[in-house]
Design a protein around this motif. Sequence first.
Motif, PDB file in Angstrom:
ATOM      1  N   VAL A  34     -15.850  41.395  75.773  1.00 12.42           N
ATOM      2  CA  VAL A  34     -14.756  40.436  75.889  1.00 12.42           C
ATOM      3  C   VAL A  34     -15.309  39.139  76.460  1.00 12.42           C
ATOM      4  CG1 VAL A  34     -12.503  39.946  76.928  1.00 12.42           C
ATOM      5  CG2 VAL A  34     -13.078  42.288  76.248  1.00 12.42           C
ATOM      6  N   GLU A  35     -15.138  38.059  75.717  1.00 11.07           N
ATOM      7  CA  GLU A  35     -15.626  36.736  76.133  1.00 11.07           C
ATOM      8  C   GLU A  35     -14.515  35.997  76.881  1.00 11.07           C
ATOM      9  OE1 GLU A  35     -18.675  35.218  75.778  1.00 11.07           O
ATOM     10  OE2 GLU A  35     -19.509  37.063  74.941  1.00 11.07           O
ATOM     11  N   LEU A  36     -14.427  36.218  78.188  1.00  9.80           N
ATOM     12  CA  LEU A  36     -13.487  35.498  79.047  1.00  9.80           C
ATOM     13  C   LEU A  36     -14.210  34.259  79.552  1.00  9.80           C
ATOM     14  CD1 LEU A  36     -12.029  38.576  80.859  1.00  9.80           C
ATOM     15  CD2 LEU A  36     -10.629  36.789  79.831  1.00  9.80           C
ATOM     16  N   ARG A  37     -13.740  33.094  79.110  1.00  5.04           N
ATOM     17  CA  ARG A  37     -14.427  31.842  79.415  1.00  5.04           C
ATOM     18  C   ARG A  37     -13.487  30.837  80.068  1.00  5.04           C
ATOM     19  NH1 ARG A  37     -19.782  31.324  77.350  1.00  5.04           N
ATOM     20  NH2 ARG A  37     -20.224  33.277  76.274  1.00  5.04           N
ATOM     21  N   VAL A  38     -14.070  29.906  80.814  1.00 11.03           N
ATOM     22  CA  VAL A  38     -13.314  28.840  81.459  1.00 11.03           C
ATOM     23  C   VAL A  38     -13.229  27.648  80.516  1.00 11.03           C
ATOM     24  CG1 VAL A  38     -13.336  27.148  83.340  1.00 11.03           C
ATOM     25  CG2 VAL A  38     -13.942  29.521  83.783  1.00 11.03           C
ATOM     26  N   GLY A  39     -12.013  27.106  80.416  1.00 15.57           N
ATOM     27  CA  GLY A  39     -11.808  25.905  79.620  1.00 15.57           C
ATOM     28  C   GLY A  39     -10.886  24.945  80.356  1.00 15.57           C
ATOM     29  N   ARG A  40     -10.872  23.704  79.904  1.00 20.32           N
ATOM     30  CA  ARG A  40     -10.003  22.685  80.492  1.00 20.32           C
ATOM     31  C   ARG A  40      -8.985  22.248  79.442  1.00 20.32           C
ATOM     32  NH1 ARG A  40     -10.799  20.077  84.926  1.00 20.32           N
ATOM     33  NH2 ARG A  40     -13.064  20.323  84.888  1.00 20.32           N
ATOM     34  N   ILE A  41      -7.715  22.246  79.816  1.00 23.43           N
ATOM     35  CA  ILE A  41      -6.664  21.831  78.896  1.00 23.43           C
ATOM     36  C   ILE A  41      -6.774  20.321  78.671  1.00 23.43           C
ATOM     37  CG2 ILE A  41      -4.174  21.664  78.517  1.00 23.43           C
ATOM     38  CD1 ILE A  41      -3.896  24.205  80.259  1.00 23.43           C
ATOM     39  N   LEU A  42      -6.997  19.943  77.423  1.00 23.24           N
ATOM     40  CA  LEU A  42      -7.099  18.531  77.040  1.00 23.24           C
ATOM     41  C   LEU A  42      -5.745  17.968  76.653  1.00 23.24           C
ATOM     42  CD1 LEU A  42     -10.242  18.555  74.714  1.00 23.24           C
ATOM     43  CD2 LEU A  42     -10.124  17.923  77.142  1.00 23.24           C
ATOM     44  N   LYS A  43      -4.928  18.804  76.029  1.00 29.24           N
ATOM     45  CA  LYS A  43      -3.633  18.361  75.514  1.00 29.24           C
ATOM     46  C   LYS A  43      -2.671  19.542  75.557  1.00 29.24           C
ATOM     47  CE  LYS A  43      -1.606  16.528  71.240  1.00 29.24           C
ATOM     48  NZ  LYS A  43      -1.895  16.190  69.833  1.00 29.24           N
ATOM     49  N   ALA A  44      -1.433  19.271  75.916  1.00 31.98           N
ATOM     50  CA  ALA A  44      -0.367  20.279  75.890  1.00 31.98           C
ATOM     51  C   ALA A  44       0.846  19.630  75.255  1.00 31.98           C
ATOM     52  CB  ALA A  44      -0.054  20.754  77.305  1.00 31.98           C
ATOM     53  N   GLU A  45       1.500  20.372  74.378  1.00 33.37           N
ATOM     54  CA  GLU A  45       2.691  19.853  73.716  1.00 33.37           C
ATOM     55  C   GLU A  45       3.709  20.973  73.546  1.00 33.37           C
ATOM     56  OE1 GLU A  45       1.638  18.747  69.553  1.00 33.37           O
ATOM     57  OE2 GLU A  45      -0.270  19.717  70.036  1.00 33.37           O
ATOM     58  N   VAL A  46       4.967  20.605  73.499  1.00 29.64           N
ATOM     59  CA  VAL A  46       6.024  21.589  73.298  1.00 29.64           C
ATOM     60  C   VAL A  46       5.870  22.165  71.899  1.00 29.64           C
ATOM     61  CG1 VAL A  46       8.518  21.934  73.135  1.00 29.64           C
ATOM     62  CG2 VAL A  46       7.584  20.412  74.894  1.00 29.64           C
ATOM     63  N   PHE A  47       5.930  23.489  71.812  1.00 29.57           N
ATOM     64  CA  PHE A  47       5.823  24.204  70.538  1.00 29.57           C
ATOM     65  C   PHE A  47       7.240  24.346  69.983  1.00 29.57           C
ATOM     66  CE2 PHE A  47       3.759  28.260  68.521  1.00 29.57           C
ATOM     67  CZ  PHE A  47       4.060  27.780  67.258  1.00 29.57           C
ATOM     68  N   GLU A  48       7.672  23.325  69.279  1.00 32.67           N
ATOM     69  CA  GLU A  48       9.052  23.239  68.790  1.00 32.67           C
ATOM     70  C   GLU A  48       9.444  24.418  67.907  1.00 32.67           C
ATOM     71  OE1 GLU A  48      11.201  21.055  69.782  1.00 32.67           O
ATOM     72  OE2 GLU A  48       9.957  19.528  70.704  1.00 32.67           O
ATOM     73  N   ALA A  49       8.519  24.944  67.095  1.00 30.04           N
ATOM     74  CA  ALA A  49       8.830  26.000  66.140  1.00 30.04           C
ATOM     75  C   ALA A  49       8.760  27.408  66.736  1.00 30.04           C
ATOM     76  CB  ALA A  49       7.891  25.901  64.941  1.00 30.04           C
ATOM     77  N   ALA A  50       8.407  27.528  67.994  1.00 34.43           N
ATOM     78  CA  ALA A  50       8.273  28.848  68.618  1.00 34.43           C
ATOM     79  C   ALA A  50       9.634  29.529  68.785  1.00 34.43           C
ATOM     80  CB  ALA A  50       7.586  28.720  69.972  1.00 34.43           C
ATOM     81  N   ARG A  51       9.674  30.842  68.609  1.00 36.26           N
ATOM     82  CA  ARG A  51      10.910  31.606  68.820  1.00 36.26           C
ATOM     83  C   ARG A  51      11.314  31.618  70.286  1.00 36.26           C
ATOM     84  NH1 ARG A  51       9.513  37.058  65.932  1.00 36.26           N
ATOM     85  NH2 ARG A  51       7.881  36.002  64.822  1.00 36.26           N
ATOM     86  N   ASN A  52      10.323  31.733  71.154  1.00 30.27           N
ATOM     87  CA  ASN A  52      10.535  31.692  72.605  1.00 30.27           C
ATOM     88  C   ASN A  52       9.891  30.411  73.122  1.00 30.27           C
ATOM     89  OD1 ASN A  52      11.734  34.349  72.784  1.00 30.27           O
ATOM     90  ND2 ASN A  52       9.677  35.147  72.410  1.00 30.27           N
ATOM     91  N   PRO A  53      10.443  29.809  74.177  1.00 30.51           N
ATOM     92  CA  PRO A  53       9.861  28.557  74.691  1.00 30.51           C
ATOM     93  C   PRO A  53       8.359  28.691  74.958  1.00 30.51           C
ATOM     94  CG  PRO A  53      11.932  29.042  75.784  1.00 30.51           C
ATOM     95  CD  PRO A  53      11.592  30.248  74.959  1.00 30.51           C
ATOM     96  N   ALA A  54       7.597  27.762  74.412  1.00 35.81           N
ATOM     97  CA  ALA A  54       6.135  27.827  74.526  1.00 35.81           C
ATOM     98  C   ALA A  54       5.545  26.435  74.385  1.00 35.81           C
ATOM     99  CB  ALA A  54       5.563  28.752  73.455  1.00 35.81           C
TER     100      ALA A  54
END
Length: 112
Positions: free
Chosen positions: A12-32
């Motif tokens: 299992v490759e558990l790696r550290v990353g940095r969030i560059l961009k976050a946006e509301v997932f309008e088409a998601a069934r549950n808020p995401a």
Amino acid sequence: MKEIAWSDFESVELRVGRILKAEVFEAARNPAYILHVDFGESIGVKKSSAQITALYAVEDLVGKLVVAVVNFPRKQIGPIMSECLVTGFHNAEGHVALCVPDSDVPLGSKLL
């Protein structure tokens, strides 16, 4: 709890990353949110869907370090292709709190 072999964990490759961009997932069934996470030069930027809207605002996510599985097969989630699994834990209210390093580490670092 099912016991696993050490080799299972190593795969299992558990790696550290940095969030560059976050946006509301309008088409998601549950808020995401749709997250674009930079795992450094060797892995690059990967996209993920994350149901973390109860505890995080879009503007608070950019720049945050996260831990994610980067070697799962890609998965279609509505109109987006998820390329990694950002990890977290359910709190007492059932909301997801992100699994994050408590200090700065190089992007792409593997969980040991």
